[in-house]
Design a protein around this motif. Structure first.
Motif, PDB file in Angstrom:
ATOM      1  N   LEU A  12      30.411 -53.166 -15.484  1.00  0.00           N
ATOM      2  CA  LEU A  12      30.207 -54.335 -16.333  1.00  0.00           C
ATOM      3  C   LEU A  12      28.947 -54.223 -17.193  1.00  0.00           C
ATOM      4  N   ALA A  13      27.887 -53.644 -16.663  1.00  0.00           N
ATOM      5  CA  ALA A  13      26.663 -53.496 -17.449  1.00  0.00           C
ATOM      6  C   ALA A  13      26.886 -52.566 -18.640  1.00  0.00           C
ATOM      7  N   GLU A  29      30.025 -63.126 -30.012  1.00  0.00           N
ATOM      8  CA  GLU A  29      28.787 -63.298 -29.257  1.00  0.00           C
ATOM      9  C   GLU A  29      29.137 -63.692 -27.823  1.00  0.00           C
ATOM     10  N   THR A  30      28.204 -63.461 -26.930  1.00  0.00           N
ATOM     11  CA  THR A  30      28.431 -63.796 -25.528  1.00  0.00           C
ATOM     12  C   THR A  30      28.514 -65.305 -25.364  1.00  0.00           C
ATOM     13  N   GLN A  31      29.606 -65.763 -24.773  1.00  0.00           N
ATOM     14  CA  GLN A  31      29.786 -67.186 -24.474  1.00  0.00           C
ATOM     15  C   GLN A  31      29.180 -67.506 -23.111  1.00  0.00           C
ATOM     16  N   PHE A  32      29.475 -66.659 -22.108  1.00  0.00           N
ATOM     17  CA  PHE A  32      28.873 -66.810 -20.787  1.00  0.00           C
ATOM     18  C   PHE A  32      29.003 -65.509 -20.020  1.00  0.00           C
ATOM     19  N   LYS A  33      28.157 -65.377 -18.984  1.00  0.00           N
ATOM     20  CA  LYS A  33      28.183 -64.221 -18.094  1.00  0.00           C
ATOM     21  C   LYS A  33      28.223 -64.726 -16.663  1.00  0.00           C
ATOM     22  N   LEU A  34      29.063 -64.105 -15.864  1.00  0.00           N
ATOM     23  CA  LEU A  34      29.114 -64.320 -14.430  1.00  0.00           C
ATOM     24  C   LEU A  34      28.844 -62.977 -13.757  1.00  0.00           C
ATOM     25  N   ASP A  35      28.748 -62.942 -12.449  1.00  0.00           N
ATOM     26  CA  ASP A  35      28.473 -61.671 -11.789  1.00  0.00           C
ATOM     27  C   ASP A  35      29.609 -60.670 -11.941  1.00  0.00           C
ATOM     28  N   PRO A  47      40.508 -67.219 -30.034  1.00  0.00           N
ATOM     29  CA  PRO A  47      40.622 -66.686 -28.678  1.00  0.00           C
ATOM     30  C   PRO A  47      39.342 -65.983 -28.232  1.00  0.00           C
ATOM     31  N   MET A  48      39.054 -66.070 -26.939  1.00  0.00           N
ATOM     32  CA  MET A  48      37.937 -65.344 -26.345  1.00  0.00           C
ATOM     33  C   MET A  48      38.452 -64.019 -25.783  1.00  0.00           C
ATOM     34  N   VAL A  49      37.530 -63.093 -25.581  1.00  0.00           N
ATOM     35  CA  VAL A  49      37.821 -61.858 -24.861  1.00  0.00           C
ATOM     36  C   VAL A  49      36.959 -61.872 -23.608  1.00  0.00           C
ATOM     37  N   LEU A  50      37.612 -61.757 -22.458  1.00  0.00           N
ATOM     38  CA  LEU A  50      36.910 -61.698 -21.181  1.00  0.00           C
ATOM     39  C   LEU A  50      36.908 -60.258 -20.695  1.00  0.00           C
TER      40      LEU A  50
END
Length: 122
Positions: A12-13, A29-35, A47-50
């Motif tokens: 992920l990094a 741009e980054t909307q949010f980050k989780l672990d 649409p977002m890309v996860l």
């Protein structure tokens, strides 16, 4: 209407560093980050890309026949994004060029082998 698409990552990094460059070049741009996940947004009502580690704990693999296409502003933008992706570690899957009378595009695979296109359709 598509709400979001998900692509798998085994690192992920490294994926974050790659997609910050590539998606940043097309207005993302980054909307949010989780672990275990990073969400990229491309504007209101798009649409977002996860980018995520697979929920089942198995290795992320790329889908045969699956591809995400990114919209370019013009031909120079296609060339720029393709070059940025390659510089960030992508594998070339097709240099920028005309593919039909009304399509100019380029193809690459991200660090996990997911296939992308950056294109302009006129």
């Amino acid at each position: 209407m598509i709400s979001y698409v998900t692509i798998g990552s085994n690192d992920l990094a490294a994926s974050a560093a790659f997609f910050d460059i590539v998606f940043g070049a097309v207005g993302g741009e980054t909307q949010f980050k989780l672990d275990h996940m990073i969400a990229y947004t491309f504007g209101k009502n798009t649409p977002m890309v996860l980018v995520t580690r697979p929920h089942d704990g198995q290795a992320a693999t790329n889908g045969n026949g699956a591809m995400i296409a990114l919209a370019a502003k013009d031909r120079a933008h296609v060339d720029q994004v393709h070059a940025l992706a390659l510089k960030a570690g992508a594998v070339d899957e097709g240099a920028p060029g005309e593919r039909g009378a009304q399509f100019y595009g380029a193809y690459f695979r991200d660090l996990d082998g997911n296939k992308f296109n950056i294109s302009l359709m006129s």
